[in-house]
Write a protein that holds these residues in place. Structure first.
Motif, PDB file in Angstrom:
ATOM      1  N   GLY A 169      -7.704 -10.480   5.471  1.00  0.00           N
ATOM      2  CA  GLY A 169      -7.523 -10.423   6.911  1.00  0.00           C
ATOM      3  C   GLY A 169      -7.944 -11.568   7.568  1.00  0.00           C
ATOM      4  O   GLY A 169      -7.364 -11.847   8.716  1.00  0.00           O
ATOM      5  N   ALA A 170      -8.877 -12.067   7.306  1.00  0.00           N
ATOM      6  CA  ALA A 170      -9.481 -13.270   7.949  1.00  0.00           C
ATOM      7  C   ALA A 170      -8.606 -14.566   7.880  1.00  0.00           C
ATOM      8  O   ALA A 170      -8.285 -15.220   8.767  1.00  0.00           O
ATOM      9  N   VAL A 171      -8.148 -14.922   6.611  1.00  0.00           N
ATOM     10  CA  VAL A 171      -6.855 -15.922   6.621  1.00  0.00           C
ATOM     11  C   VAL A 171      -5.882 -15.513   7.706  1.00  0.00           C
ATOM     12  O   VAL A 171      -5.336 -16.396   8.466  1.00  0.00           O
ATOM     13  N   TRP A 172      -5.280 -14.496   7.702  1.00  0.00           N
ATOM     14  CA  TRP A 172      -4.390 -13.973   8.939  1.00  0.00           C
ATOM     15  C   TRP A 172      -4.716 -14.031  10.090  1.00  0.00           C
ATOM     16  O   TRP A 172      -3.912 -14.398  11.036  1.00  0.00           O
ATOM     17  N   ASP A 173      -5.901 -13.870  10.588  1.00  0.00           N
ATOM     18  CA  ASP A 173      -6.578 -13.778  11.991  1.00  0.00           C
ATOM     19  C   ASP A 173      -6.500 -15.339  12.372  1.00  0.00           C
ATOM     20  O   ASP A 173      -6.356 -15.773  13.368  1.00  0.00           O
ATOM     21  N   LEU A 174      -6.424 -16.346  11.193  1.00  0.00           N
ATOM     22  CA  LEU A 174      -6.244 -17.855  11.495  1.00  0.00           C
ATOM     23  C   LEU A 174      -5.150 -18.101  12.329  1.00  0.00           C
ATOM     24  O   LEU A 174      -4.924 -18.958  13.217  1.00  0.00           O
ATOM     25  N   PHE A 175      -4.015 -17.375  12.295  1.00  0.00           N
ATOM     26  CA  PHE A 175      -2.661 -17.712  12.734  1.00  0.00           C
ATOM     27  C   PHE A 175      -2.912 -17.373  14.401  1.00  0.00           C
ATOM     28  O   PHE A 175      -2.192 -18.106  15.167  1.00  0.00           O
ATOM     29  N   LEU A 176      -3.730 -16.508  14.547  1.00  0.00           N
ATOM     30  CA  LEU A 176      -4.018 -16.489  15.910  1.00  0.00           C
ATOM     31  C   LEU A 176      -5.302 -17.156  16.594  1.00  0.00           C
ATOM     32  O   LEU A 176      -5.269 -17.566  17.908  1.00  0.00           O
ATOM     33  N   THR A 177      -6.334 -17.366  15.739  1.00  0.00           N
ATOM     34  CA  THR A 177      -7.437 -18.264  16.545  1.00  0.00           C
ATOM     35  C   THR A 177      -7.186 -19.801  16.175  1.00  0.00           C
ATOM     36  O   THR A 177      -7.872 -20.428  17.020  1.00  0.00           O
ATOM     37  N   VAL A 190      -5.799  -7.130   9.957  1.00  0.00           N
ATOM     38  CA  VAL A 190      -7.082  -6.466  10.364  1.00  0.00           C
ATOM     39  C   VAL A 190      -6.629  -6.024  11.868  1.00  0.00           C
ATOM     40  O   VAL A 190      -6.651  -6.810  12.863  1.00  0.00           O
ATOM     41  N   LEU A 191      -6.265  -4.705  12.097  1.00  0.00           N
ATOM     42  CA  LEU A 191      -6.295  -3.987  13.513  1.00  0.00           C
ATOM     43  C   LEU A 191      -7.341  -4.305  14.262  1.00  0.00           C
ATOM     44  O   LEU A 191      -8.413  -3.944  14.093  1.00  0.00           O
ATOM     45  N   PRO A 192      -7.157  -5.010  15.310  1.00  0.00           N
ATOM     46  CA  PRO A 192      -7.912  -5.395  16.173  1.00  0.00           C
ATOM     47  C   PRO A 192      -8.259  -3.920  17.159  1.00  0.00           C
ATOM     48  O   PRO A 192      -7.696  -2.978  16.896  1.00  0.00           O
ATOM     49  N   ASP A 193      -9.686  -3.983  17.450  1.00  0.00           N
ATOM     50  CA  ASP A 193     -10.480  -2.833  18.003  1.00  0.00           C
ATOM     51  C   ASP A 193      -9.627  -2.343  19.130  1.00  0.00           C
ATOM     52  O   ASP A 193      -9.505  -0.939  19.379  1.00  0.00           O
ATOM     53  N   ARG A 194      -8.872  -3.119  20.021  1.00  0.00           N
ATOM     54  CA  ARG A 194      -8.033  -2.536  21.055  1.00  0.00           C
ATOM     55  C   ARG A 194      -6.704  -1.790  20.804  1.00  0.00           C
ATOM     56  O   ARG A 194      -6.264  -1.022  21.528  1.00  0.00           O
ATOM     57  N   PHE A 238       4.488 -17.777   6.239  1.00  0.00           N
ATOM     58  CA  PHE A 238       4.201 -16.655   6.661  1.00  0.00           C
ATOM     59  C   PHE A 238       5.239 -15.512   6.233  1.00  0.00           C
ATOM     60  O   PHE A 238       5.096 -14.425   5.758  1.00  0.00           O
ATOM     61  N   ALA A 239       6.495 -15.934   6.363  1.00  0.00           N
ATOM     62  CA  ALA A 239       7.734 -15.097   6.161  1.00  0.00           C
ATOM     63  C   ALA A 239       7.632 -14.729   4.624  1.00  0.00           C
ATOM     64  O   ALA A 239       7.909 -13.722   4.213  1.00  0.00           O
ATOM     65  N   GLU A 240       7.311 -15.574   3.757  1.00  0.00           N
ATOM     66  CA  GLU A 240       7.235 -15.338   2.335  1.00  0.00           C
ATOM     67  C   GLU A 240       6.296 -14.266   2.179  1.00  0.00           C
ATOM     68  O   GLU A 240       6.590 -13.233   1.363  1.00  0.00           O
ATOM     69  N   ALA A 241       5.089 -14.475   2.522  1.00  0.00           N
ATOM     70  CA  ALA A 241       4.076 -13.456   2.393  1.00  0.00           C
ATOM     71  C   ALA A 241       4.564 -12.212   2.996  1.00  0.00           C
ATOM     72  O   ALA A 241       4.082 -11.265   2.257  1.00  0.00           O
ATOM     73  N   TYR A 242       4.893 -12.238   3.935  1.00  0.00           N
ATOM     74  CA  TYR A 242       5.406 -10.869   4.917  1.00  0.00           C
ATOM     75  C   TYR A 242       6.535 -10.039   3.922  1.00  0.00           C
ATOM     76  O   TYR A 242       6.375  -8.759   3.464  1.00  0.00           O
ATOM     77  N   VAL A 243       7.662 -11.028   3.570  1.00  0.00           N
ATOM     78  CA  VAL A 243       8.468 -10.156   2.695  1.00  0.00           C
ATOM     79  C   VAL A 243       8.196  -9.625   1.316  1.00  0.00           C
ATOM     80  O   VAL A 243       8.266  -8.752   0.823  1.00  0.00           O
ATOM     81  N   ARG A 244       7.199 -10.756   0.889  1.00  0.00           N
ATOM     82  CA  ARG A 244       6.368 -10.236  -0.414  1.00  0.00           C
ATOM     83  C   ARG A 244       5.632  -8.826  -0.279  1.00  0.00           C
ATOM     84  O   ARG A 244       5.547  -8.293  -1.512  1.00  0.00           O
ATOM     85  N   SER A 245       5.088  -8.813   0.711  1.00  0.00           N
ATOM     86  CA  SER A 245       4.043  -7.348   0.730  1.00  0.00           C
ATOM     87  C   SER A 245       4.580  -6.337   1.535  1.00  0.00           C
ATOM     88  O   SER A 245       3.973  -5.028   1.258  1.00  0.00           O
ATOM     89  N   ILE A 246       5.930  -6.578   2.274  1.00  0.00           N
ATOM     90  CA  ILE A 246       6.324  -5.114   2.985  1.00  0.00           C
ATOM     91  C   ILE A 246       6.980  -4.594   2.268  1.00  0.00           C
ATOM     92  O   ILE A 246       8.322  -5.252   1.267  1.00  0.00           O
ATOM     93  N   PHE A 247       6.947  -3.206   2.125  1.00  0.00           N
ATOM     94  CA  PHE A 247       8.030  -2.357   1.137  1.00  0.00           C
ATOM     95  C   PHE A 247       9.129  -2.085   1.518  1.00  0.00           C
ATOM     96  O   PHE A 247      10.432  -1.885   0.936  1.00  0.00           O
ATOM     97  N   GLY A 248       9.360  -1.752   2.908  1.00  0.00           N
ATOM     98  CA  GLY A 248      10.509  -1.289   3.586  1.00  0.00           C
ATOM     99  C   GLY A 248      11.732  -2.218   3.529  1.00  0.00           C
ATOM    100  O   GLY A 248      11.450  -3.381   4.025  1.00  0.00           O
ATOM    101  N   HIS A 249      12.935  -2.024   3.085  1.00  0.00           N
ATOM    102  CA  HIS A 249      14.008  -2.482   3.103  1.00  0.00           C
ATOM    103  C   HIS A 249      14.391  -3.108   4.440  1.00  0.00           C
ATOM    104  O   HIS A 249      14.766  -4.437   4.550  1.00  0.00           O
ATOM    105  N   ASP A 250      14.294  -2.120   5.379  1.00  0.00           N
ATOM    106  CA  ASP A 250      14.999  -2.700   6.759  1.00  0.00           C
ATOM    107  C   ASP A 250      13.818  -3.952   7.345  1.00  0.00           C
ATOM    108  O   ASP A 250      14.342  -4.724   7.986  1.00  0.00           O
ATOM    109  N   GLU A 251      12.702  -3.778   6.999  1.00  0.00           N
ATOM    110  CA  GLU A 251      11.630  -4.934   7.594  1.00  0.00           C
ATOM    111  C   GLU A 251      11.887  -6.107   6.707  1.00  0.00           C
ATOM    112  O   GLU A 251      11.795  -7.198   7.300  1.00  0.00           O
ATOM    113  N   ARG A 252      12.463  -6.123   5.424  1.00  0.00           N
ATOM    114  CA  ARG A 252      12.505  -7.192   4.736  1.00  0.00           C
ATOM    115  C   ARG A 252      13.904  -8.187   5.107  1.00  0.00           C
ATOM    116  O   ARG A 252      13.960  -9.233   5.605  1.00  0.00           O
ATOM    117  N   ILE A 253      14.897  -7.076   5.152  1.00  0.00           N
ATOM    118  CA  ILE A 253      16.265  -7.560   5.522  1.00  0.00           C
ATOM    119  C   ILE A 253      16.574  -8.364   6.842  1.00  0.00           C
ATOM    120  O   ILE A 253      17.233  -9.485   6.886  1.00  0.00           O
TER     121      ILE A 253
END
Length: 328
Positions: free
Chosen positions: A87-95, A117-121, A180-195
């Motif tokens: 989660g800390a790695v992906w937070d780097l995209f924002l920080t 990691v879902l932010p507190d807000r 980012f796109a490679e990791a997202y597609v590899r990790s997300i299960f929903g077909h609509d999210e991937r396509i």
């Protein structure tokens, strides 16, 4: 496991350390997940150059490339601890600052599971019964909403001054969005999210899709080639699922496309051959460039069914008149 006592002041240690020392420490798979996550998040307030060195190496730690399955509560706690640096790695995209140097470091995230990691807000008040009940009913929508916001932030932040589509295929910002796109597609299960990555306006997102999506015999590779040319071919050649035996026809068509190119793309043929050999060594029944007996039998049955349908659809010959006295 690498353990550093809390009494050790990491800031002067890491800021004065050599690049080799930092790399050896941050890529050691036995490093404590809490320590790795804290250093990636710069909880010790490192100077910018030292923080970049820590993150550039930490992202390549092999422990970040997988998650842990859990069947018991204790195993689940261990899994949560394991996922903290992910989660800390992906937070780097924002920080992290959106510079070419940081983009180069973050471009290596393609094989890291996409776990935010879902932010507190984004949480309701978990101290109240109403808040906990609300979380039970809405946690899926809250996580989906944050993923959408995160993706939008990546698209807007990690873009070179030339703009999307004008950065050149080897630009650092192209590679970070591709990772980012490679990791997202590899990790997300929903077909609509991937396509949606397959038809994305950003070429880097499409390349990430070609690298990570499950290649299927029905893939419209001619459309992909027409749109992205050899970038598609070079990307899909690094996708393990291309070399499944059920995709033997796609392998053949891709090699034909490469041979038709006027430029020298022999390295792609060589790369495909070596990649296929590596996958065949893992499972020769599953991978290869020849069809399985089941596939051949399926094709034979399909041909027989098509022929039967063709005969049934053909106009029947007119019945011949019956001779008088035929039944006598």
């Amino acid at each position: 496991m690498i353990y550093i006592p809390p009494s050790v002041d990491l800031k002067p240690l890491l800021e004065g350390a050599s690049r080799d020392f930092i790399h050896a420490m941050m890529t050691n798979p036995t490093i404590e997940p809490e320590l790795l996550a804290g250093l990636l998040a710069n909880t010790v307030n490192l100077e910018p150059e030292a923080w970049w060195n820590v993150c550039a190496s930490g992202i390549m730690n092999p422990r970040l490339k997988h998650t842990i399955k859990a069947d018991t509560f204790d195993e689940q706690v261990q899994a949560w601890d394991h996922e903290k640096p992910i989660g800390a790695v992906w937070d780097l995209f924002l920080t992290a600052p959106a510079t070419p140097k940081w983009a180069s470091a973050l471009s290596n995230v393609g094989s890291i599971p996409f776990l935010l990691v879902l932010p507190d807000r984004f949480y309701p008040d978990m101290k109240t019964e109403e808040g906990r009940e609300d979380w039970g009913q809405t946690h899926g929508r809250r996580n989906a909403a944050y993923r959408e916001l995160f993706m939008k932030a990546v698209q807007e932040k990690w873009v070179g001054p030339e703009g999307v589509g004008n950065e050149g295929r080897l630009g650092n910002f192209v590679w970070v969005r591709r990772g980012f796109a490679e990791a997202y597609v590899r990790s997300i299960f929903g077909h609509d999210e991937r396509i949606k990555f397959a038809t994305h306006a950003d070429p880097a997102f499409r390349i990430g899709y070609y690298l990570a999506a499950d290649v299927r015999p029905e893939w419209p590779i001619e459309d992909y080639i027409e749109r992205d040319g050899m970038e598609f071919v070079e990307a899909v050649a690094m996708n393990d699922s291309l070399y499944l035996r059920m995709n033997c026809d796609i392998q053949r068509r891709l090699k034909a496309v490469v041979r038709e190119q006027t430029k020298n793309f022999d390295h792609v043929i060589t790369s495909m051959k070596r990649w296929r050999e590596r996958m065949v060594a893992k499972d020769p029944e599953l991978y290869g460039d020849t069809p399985t007996e089941e596939m051949l039998e399926h094709c034979r049955r399909a041909d027989e069914l098509a022929a039967r349908r063709e005969r049934m659809a053909a106009p029947m010959e007119a019945a011949k008149p019956v001779k008088k006295g035929w039944f006598r």
